[in-house]
Write a protein that holds these residues in place. Structure first.
Motif, PDB file in Angstrom:
ATOM      1  N   ILE A  62      -0.440  12.367  11.337  1.00  0.00           N
ATOM      2  CA  ILE A  62      -0.454  12.214   9.882  1.00  0.00           C
ATOM      3  C   ILE A  62       0.209  10.898   9.478  1.00  0.00           C
ATOM      4  CG2 ILE A  62       0.352  13.219   7.699  1.00  0.00           C
ATOM      5  CD1 ILE A  62       0.450  15.924   9.159  1.00  0.00           C
ATOM      6  N   ARG A  63      -0.353  10.250   8.464  1.00  0.00           N
ATOM      7  CA  ARG A  63       0.304   9.139   7.779  1.00  0.00           C
ATOM      8  C   ARG A  63       0.438   9.497   6.299  1.00  0.00           C
ATOM      9  NH1 ARG A  63      -0.047   4.061  10.526  1.00  0.00           N
ATOM     10  NH2 ARG A  63      -1.583   4.072  12.223  1.00  0.00           N
ATOM     11  N   PHE A  64       1.536   9.077   5.684  1.00  0.00           N
ATOM     12  CA  PHE A  64       1.682   9.143   4.237  1.00  0.00           C
ATOM     13  C   PHE A  64       1.889   7.736   3.704  1.00  0.00           C
ATOM     14  CE2 PHE A  64       3.419  13.772   3.845  1.00  0.00           C
ATOM     15  CZ  PHE A  64       2.125  14.258   3.877  1.00  0.00           C
ATOM     16  N   ALA A  65       1.523   7.526   2.447  1.00  0.00           N
ATOM     17  CA  ALA A  65       1.650   6.210   1.817  1.00  0.00           C
ATOM     18  C   ALA A  65       2.864   6.168   0.903  1.00  0.00           C
ATOM     19  CB  ALA A  65       0.393   5.872   1.024  1.00  0.00           C
ATOM     20  N   THR A  66       3.434   4.989   0.791  1.00  0.00           N
ATOM     21  CA  THR A  66       4.506   4.771  -0.180  1.00  0.00           C
ATOM     22  C   THR A  66       3.905   4.659  -1.579  1.00  0.00           C
ATOM     23  OG1 THR A  66       4.383   2.352  -0.150  1.00  0.00           O
ATOM     24  CG2 THR A  66       5.737   3.394   1.544  1.00  0.00           C
TER      25      THR A  66
ATOM     26  N   ASN B 117       4.919   8.243  17.874  1.00  0.00           N
ATOM     27  CA  ASN B 117       5.114   6.968  18.589  1.00  0.00           C
ATOM     28  C   ASN B 117       4.148   5.887  18.101  1.00  0.00           C
ATOM     29  OD1 ASN B 117       7.213   7.890  20.372  1.00  0.00           O
ATOM     30  ND2 ASN B 117       5.621   9.036  21.464  1.00  0.00           N
ATOM     31  N   LYS B 118       3.864   5.902  16.789  1.00  0.00           N
ATOM     32  CA  LYS B 118       2.946   4.933  16.194  1.00  0.00           C
ATOM     33  C   LYS B 118       3.624   4.213  15.029  1.00  0.00           C
ATOM     34  CE  LYS B 118      -0.581   5.932  18.819  1.00  0.00           C
ATOM     35  NZ  LYS B 118      -1.144   4.954  19.785  1.00  0.00           N
TER      36      LYS B 118
ATOM     37  N   ASP C 185      12.399   5.925  18.550  1.00  0.00           N
ATOM     38  CA  ASP C 185      12.592   6.836  17.422  1.00  0.00           C
ATOM     39  C   ASP C 185      11.371   7.730  17.214  1.00  0.00           C
ATOM     40  OD1 ASP C 185      14.068   7.869  15.272  1.00  0.00           O
ATOM     41  OD2 ASP C 185      13.032   6.574  13.855  1.00  0.00           O
ATOM     42  N   GLY C 186      10.234   7.361  17.816  1.00  0.00           N
ATOM     43  CA  GLY C 186       9.058   8.213  17.775  1.00  0.00           C
ATOM     44  C   GLY C 186       8.213   8.098  16.531  1.00  0.00           C
ATOM     45  N   ARG C 187       8.527   7.177  15.643  1.00  0.00           N
ATOM     46  CA  ARG C 187       7.763   7.030  14.400  1.00  0.00           C
ATOM     47  C   ARG C 187       8.018   5.630  13.872  1.00  0.00           C
ATOM     48  NH1 ARG C 187      11.741   9.683   9.878  1.00  0.00           N
ATOM     49  NH2 ARG C 187      13.636   8.715  10.697  1.00  0.00           N
TER      50      ARG C 187
END
Length: 309
Positions: free
Chosen positions: A56-60, A86-87, A112-114
């Motif tokens: 999942i990605r979220f936007a600011t 890890n992306k 940190d894995g993110r």
């Protein structure tokens, strides 16, 4: 799994028709833009979560700037990624109608894995060159800044999180143009006859464009202008009748600098003052004065330094 999304709305005119649209990041991994007909136009919504990425990605919260000042705005925002993906997150520039213009990966800490950024970017001029920069805080790699080429004439419509530095969520109003913070400097407070004196006048305008500003700098009679030294960073500059004359525009993103060199006159052993005053006219009904002073042939006196121990 992933931090909370904060769907702070942004209210701006994207397409230049005089009516404002409503943008916000949402829990579906998209940035939405709604027109007042209750629909999304063009390619909106914009997907930040990739269908085949597996995380999942979220936007600011977005900011909105007309980077090329063509009447249609660009939307700028970042994304952050799911924990343990890890992306890296990304920084996006999207057109007024929701099409991707550019995207770059943000620096991140693999351990940190993110990665990515949680808060809205801020657009500002942080290095005093003509172009603007984007500043944002990453999750685990600190503060980053990106230069935006050819952005000197950009229109900032919503330049930071919640619209302004008070985080008030209101549509920013452009500050009236003013030259009140302009400066006139000379490099020597004390000089001797025949010393070179280097003058700098900086026209500074934090507000709306001043298209027809003027400068009149009357040169002192006890110093001589060095031929060929009068220069201006923009606008038109000339020397006539013992005065330096400049006219041109002064924007909030591009200060104007006028420089010249004079040779001090005077009589050895006799003190005098070299003083000259510039009149700075913003062509909006306000004229300010800025004066530079050099003591010629004087004697420096230093006060004692007293320390309590």
């Amino acid at each position: 799994m992933i931090e909370n999304n904060a769907p702070n709305p942004v209210v701006v005119d994207l397409d230049g028709d005089g009516l404002r649209e409503i943008l916000y990041p949402s829990y579906d991994g998209r940035v939405h833009a709604y027109w007042l007909d209750k629909t999304e136009h063009g390619s909106w919504p914009f997907e930040v979560t990739g269908a085949n990425e597996g995380f999942i990605r979220f936007a600011t919260e977005p900011i909105v700037v007309d980077l090329d000042n063509n009447g249609k705005a660009e939307v700028i925002f970042a994304s952050w990624t799911q924990n343990d993906s890890n992306k890296p997150g990304r920084l996006y520039v999207v057109s007024w109608d929701g099409k991707l213009i550019d995207a770059v990966e943000l620096p991140f800490n693999v351990s940190d894995g993110r990665g990515g950024a949680l808060g809205a970017p801020t657009i500002a001029n942080i290095d005093a060159d003509p172009d603007l920069e984007l500043v944002l805080g990453t999750i685990n790699r600190g503060l980053v800044a990106y230069d935006i080429g050819n952005s000197a004439n950009a229109r900032i419509l919503w330049g930071t999180g919640r619209g302004n530095y008070l985080r008030a969520g209101v549509v920013p109003t452009q500050v009236k143009g003013t030259l009140a913070t302009s400066q006139k400097l000379v490099d020597k407070a004390q000089a001797e006859p025949n010393d070179p004196l280097h003058y700098t006048i900086r026209l500074l305008n934090p507000g709306a464009l001043l298209p027809s500003a003027r400068l009149t700098d009357t040169l002192p009679t006890n110093a001589t202008l060095v031929t060929g030294t009068v220069q201006a960073s923009s606008g038109q500059v000339a020397v006539a009748g013992g005065r330096i004359l400049w006219d041109g525009e002064v924007s909030s993103t591009q200060p104007v600098t006028v420089t010249y060199t004079m040779t001090a006159g005077g009589t050895p052993g006799k003190a005098s003052v070299i003083r000259n005053t510039a009149l700075i006219d913003n062509d909006q009904g306000t004229v300010i004065t800025r004066t530079a002073v050099t003591i010629l042939g004087g004697e420096a006196v230093y006060l004692p330094k007293i320390e309590n121990r």
